[in-house]
Design a protein around this motif. Structure first.
Motif, PDB file in Angstrom:
ATOM      1  N   GLU A  18      56.013  27.058  26.002  1.00  0.00           N
ATOM      2  CA  GLU A  18      55.363  26.565  26.945  1.00  0.00           C
ATOM      3  C   GLU A  18      53.747  27.134  26.840  1.00  0.00           C
ATOM      4  N   LYS A  19      53.740  28.295  26.026  1.00  0.00           N
ATOM      5  CA  LYS A  19      52.200  28.717  25.559  1.00  0.00           C
ATOM      6  C   LYS A  19      51.737  28.430  24.197  1.00  0.00           C
ATOM      7  N   GLU A  37      55.006  17.683  22.324  1.00  0.00           N
ATOM      8  CA  GLU A  37      56.194  18.418  22.886  1.00  0.00           C
ATOM      9  C   GLU A  37      56.948  18.736  21.786  1.00  0.00           C
ATOM     10  N   ARG A  40      55.359  21.614  19.907  1.00  0.00           N
ATOM     11  CA  ARG A  40      55.431  22.957  20.671  1.00  0.00           C
ATOM     12  C   ARG A  40      56.969  23.544  20.635  1.00  0.00           C
TER      13      ARG A  40
END
Length: 135
Positions: A18-19, A37, A40
């Motif tokens: 998420e970071k 996504e 990440r």
């Protein structure tokens, strides 16, 4: 969470997905939400010019690619912030063809021109300024 083993330090590196800040553009091509996504999550992302890359918490650049260089751009405060990556490591468990890795895409070269036009930098000045900032 993304967990990677760093063979150099013999430790596991844990990244909170998420970071992880995914680029908005790579080599002058906007990434889709699905590509961001995947990035990440440390998965391989491929753009139209054939460039493949992925996030890596164990790599000192934070990114690996099938190319030796790429330009990632992030929209910050309504403007683009550019990051020139050179000397990138090959993607994990993948062999890289050196000739194709050295051939940089038209999008990469267009990004360099955009940097020159927007910031008044010449490519070698930009790369030097980025290396002084510690990437």
């Amino acid at each position: 969470m993304l967990v990677e083993y760093d063979a150099e330090t013999k430790e596991y590196i844990v990244s909170d997905t998420e970071k992880i800040l995914a680029p908005d553009m790579v080599n002058n091509e906007f990434l889709t939400p699905a590509q961001k996504e995947a990035y990440r999550k440390g998965k391989e992302v491929q753009i139209a010019d054939g460039t493949k890359f992925n996030y890596s918490g164990t790599d000192h650049h934070g990114i690996r690619s099938n190319k030796l260089a790429l330009i990632a751009s992030i929209l910050i405060d309504g403007g683009l912030s550019y990051m020139v990556y050179k000397g990138l490591n090959a993607m994990f468990n993948q062999k890289r063809d050196q000739k194709s890795a050295e051939k940089l895409s038209p999008g990469y070269h267009q990004s360099i021109k955009d940097i020159e036009n927007q910031h008044g930098f010449k490519p070698h000045q930009f790369e030097q300024s980025q290396s002084r900032k510690g990437r």
